[in-house]
Design a protein around this motif. Structure first.
Motif, PDB file in Angstrom:
ATOM      1  N   ILE A   6       0.881  -1.175   0.000  1.00 42.56           N
ATOM      2  CA  ILE A   6       0.000   0.000   0.000  1.00 42.56           C
ATOM      3  C   ILE A   6       0.915   1.220   0.000  1.00 42.56           C
ATOM      4  N   LEU A   7       0.721   2.077  -0.983  1.00 41.37           N
ATOM      5  CA  LEU A   7       1.482   3.317  -1.069  1.00 41.37           C
ATOM      6  C   LEU A   7       0.633   4.436  -0.490  1.00 41.37           C
ATOM      7  N   VAL A   8       1.188   5.162   0.482  1.00 40.14           N
ATOM      8  CA  VAL A   8       0.481   6.259   1.139  1.00 40.14           C
ATOM      9  C   VAL A   8       1.337   7.516   1.085  1.00 40.14           C
ATOM     10  N   GLU A   9       0.689   8.652   1.210  1.00 35.32           N
ATOM     11  CA  GLU A   9       1.412   9.918   1.102  1.00 35.32           C
ATOM     12  C   GLU A   9       2.326  10.204   2.288  1.00 35.32           C
ATOM     13  N   GLY A  10       1.857   9.938   3.509  1.00 37.54           N
ATOM     14  CA  GLY A  10       2.644  10.322   4.675  1.00 37.54           C
ATOM     15  C   GLY A  10       2.588   9.304   5.798  1.00 37.54           C
ATOM     16  N   ARG A  14       0.041   5.861   7.174  1.00 33.87           N
ATOM     17  CA  ARG A  14       0.472   4.518   7.578  1.00 33.87           C
ATOM     18  C   ARG A  14      -0.014   4.203   8.995  1.00 33.87           C
ATOM     19  N   ALA A  15       0.132   5.162   9.902  1.00 35.85           N
ATOM     20  CA  ALA A  15      -0.310   4.957  11.286  1.00 35.85           C
ATOM     21  C   ALA A  15      -1.813   4.702  11.338  1.00 35.85           C
ATOM     22  N   ALA A  16      -2.575   5.440  10.544  1.00 36.57           N
ATOM     23  CA  ALA A  16      -4.024   5.258  10.531  1.00 36.57           C
ATOM     24  C   ALA A  16      -4.403   3.883   9.986  1.00 36.57           C
ATOM     25  N   LEU A  17      -3.705   3.407   8.959  1.00 37.64           N
ATOM     26  CA  LEU A  17      -3.992   2.075   8.421  1.00 37.64           C
ATOM     27  C   LEU A  17      -3.691   0.990   9.453  1.00 37.64           C
ATOM     28  N   HIS A  18      -2.572   1.111  10.136  1.00 38.67           N
ATOM     29  CA  HIS A  18      -2.247   0.129  11.187  1.00 38.67           C
ATOM     30  C   HIS A  18      -3.303   0.152  12.293  1.00 38.67           C
ATOM     31  N   ALA A  19      -3.696   1.360  12.718  1.00 35.19           N
ATOM     32  CA  ALA A  19      -4.703   1.483  13.776  1.00 35.19           C
ATOM     33  C   ALA A  19      -6.057   0.955  13.306  1.00 35.19           C
ATOM     34  N   ARG A  24     -10.278  -3.101  13.723  1.00 34.88           N
ATOM     35  CA  ARG A  24     -11.187  -4.049  13.077  1.00 34.88           C
ATOM     36  C   ARG A  24     -10.845  -5.501  13.411  1.00 34.88           C
ATOM     37  N   GLY A  25      -9.783  -5.693  14.231  1.00 34.40           N
ATOM     38  CA  GLY A  25      -9.389  -7.051  14.605  1.00 34.40           C
ATOM     39  C   GLY A  25      -8.683  -7.790  13.494  1.00 34.40           C
ATOM     40  N   GLU A  26      -8.046  -7.061  12.603  1.00 30.58           N
ATOM     41  CA  GLU A  26      -7.335  -7.644  11.465  1.00 30.58           C
ATOM     42  C   GLU A  26      -5.830  -7.503  11.666  1.00 30.58           C
ATOM     43  N   GLU A  27      -5.098  -8.331  10.955  1.00 31.07           N
ATOM     44  CA  GLU A  27      -3.647  -8.152  10.899  1.00 31.07           C
ATOM     45  C   GLU A  27      -3.360  -6.942  10.008  1.00 31.07           C
ATOM     46  N   PRO A  28      -2.407  -6.112  10.388  1.00 33.77           N
ATOM     47  CA  PRO A  28      -2.088  -4.982   9.505  1.00 33.77           C
ATOM     48  C   PRO A  28      -1.440  -5.494   8.223  1.00 33.77           C
ATOM     49  N   PRO A  29      -1.604  -4.754   7.141  1.00 38.65           N
ATOM     50  CA  PRO A  29      -0.943  -5.160   5.895  1.00 38.65           C
ATOM     51  C   PRO A  29       0.554  -5.296   6.116  1.00 38.65           C
ATOM     52  N   PRO A 160     -12.244   5.061   2.974  1.00 41.78           N
ATOM     53  CA  PRO A 160     -10.953   4.894   2.279  1.00 41.78           C
ATOM     54  C   PRO A 160      -9.992   3.954   3.020  1.00 41.78           C
ATOM     55  N   LEU A 161      -9.971   4.011   4.352  1.00 36.91           N
ATOM     56  CA  LEU A 161      -9.094   3.113   5.106  1.00 36.91           C
ATOM     57  C   LEU A 161      -9.579   1.666   4.976  1.00 36.91           C
ATOM     58  N   VAL A 162     -10.885   1.463   5.112  1.00 36.83           N
ATOM     59  CA  VAL A 162     -11.457   0.131   4.994  1.00 36.83           C
ATOM     60  C   VAL A 162     -11.196  -0.436   3.607  1.00 36.83           C
ATOM     61  N   ASP A 163     -11.411   0.384   2.586  1.00 34.92           N
ATOM     62  CA  ASP A 163     -11.205  -0.066   1.204  1.00 34.92           C
ATOM     63  C   ASP A 163      -9.740  -0.398   0.922  1.00 34.92           C
ATOM     64  N   ALA A 164      -8.826   0.404   1.442  1.00 35.61           N
ATOM     65  CA  ALA A 164      -7.397   0.117   1.225  1.00 35.61           C
ATOM     66  C   ALA A 164      -6.998  -1.200   1.890  1.00 35.61           C
ATOM     67  N   LEU A 165      -7.478  -1.427   3.106  1.00 36.94           N
ATOM     68  CA  LEU A 165      -7.180  -2.691   3.791  1.00 36.94           C
ATOM     69  C   LEU A 165      -7.772  -3.863   3.038  1.00 36.94           C
ATOM     70  N   ALA A 166      -9.002  -3.724   2.566  1.00 34.08           N
ATOM     71  CA  ALA A 166      -9.652  -4.815   1.831  1.00 34.08           C
ATOM     72  C   ALA A 166      -8.923  -5.107   0.531  1.00 34.08           C
ATOM     73  N   ALA A 167      -8.519  -4.074  -0.182  1.00 30.70           N
ATOM     74  CA  ALA A 167      -7.831  -4.265  -1.464  1.00 30.70           C
ATOM     75  C   ALA A 167      -6.486  -4.952  -1.274  1.00 30.70           C
ATOM     76  N   ALA A 168      -5.857  -4.712  -0.138  1.00 35.39           N
ATOM     77  CA  ALA A 168      -4.531  -5.305   0.121  1.00 35.39           C
ATOM     78  C   ALA A 168      -4.608  -6.763   0.539  1.00 35.39           C
ATOM     79  N   ARG A 169      -5.787  -7.238   0.934  1.00 44.37           N
ATOM     80  CA  ARG A 169      -5.928  -8.632   1.357  1.00 44.37           C
ATOM     81  C   ARG A 169      -5.895  -9.554   0.173  1.00 44.37           C
TER      82      ARG A 169
END
Length: 169
Positions: A6-10, A14-19, A24-29, A160-169
């Motif tokens: 996942i490519l992010v601007e800042g 990244r911190a928001a995606l991990h959080a 959501r009880g998922e493993e981070p990408p 957007p966070l949910v969609d990015a996590l889903a797309a990376a799975r």
């Protein structure tokens, strides 16, 4: 071997995606790469030719992202835009009162009141001043990205966070 990145601007993205993954009880990408600005997207896409790539970006960068994707040797599996930016998404998801509760918990109410009391910000919509507050001091976006996501109910995490996590799975 095709990796997913996942490519992010800042760093705050990244911190928001991990959080968000944790909330959501998922493993981070496995791999979230910070571009340090969307202007570095074309170079990053070239470096990840052959990988599964997800791009999370600010809405006002749509044209720049489209140009970078046009020239890239590989097409991302998803390019996901925040409406304005991630901070705006989080402020909307949590609401002004929720964000102010997080600011209080972080011990930043005096700084918030000082900003809110400046002549330019008097009378402006609270969400606009909150947005400015998040970017007013170096490191604040990063600190609050995680804190705001952690304050959300799992079902209230911005799309957007949910969609990015889903797309990376």
């Amino acid at each position: 071997m095709r990796r997913t990145v996942i490519l992010v601007e800042g760093e705050s993205d990244r911190a928001a995606l991990h959080a968000a993954a944790a909330r959501r009880g998922e493993e981070p990408p496995a791999r979230i790469e910070v571009l340090h600005g969307i202007t570095n997207l074309a170079k990053a896409l070239a470096a990840h030719a052959g990988d599964r790539v997800v791009v999370l970006f600010d809405g006002d960068e749509r044209a720049r992202v489209a140009r970078a994707i046009e020239r890239a040797p590989t097409t991302p599996i998803a390019a996901i835009a925040c409406e304005r930016d991630l901070e705006d998404e989080l402020i909307r998801a949590l609401g002004a009162d929720g964000v102010l509760a997080v600011i209080a918990a972080e011990g930043d109410l005096p700084a918030w009141r000082a900003l809110r009391g400046q002549p330019f910000h008097r009378g402006r919509p609270v969400d606009e001043v909150l947005h400015r507050f998040m970017g007013s001091i170096g490191g604040r976006k990063l600190r609050y990205a995680r804190a705001l996501v952690e304050a959300l109910r799992p079902g209230a995490i911005p799309r957007p966070l949910v969609d990015a996590l889903a797309a990376a799975r």
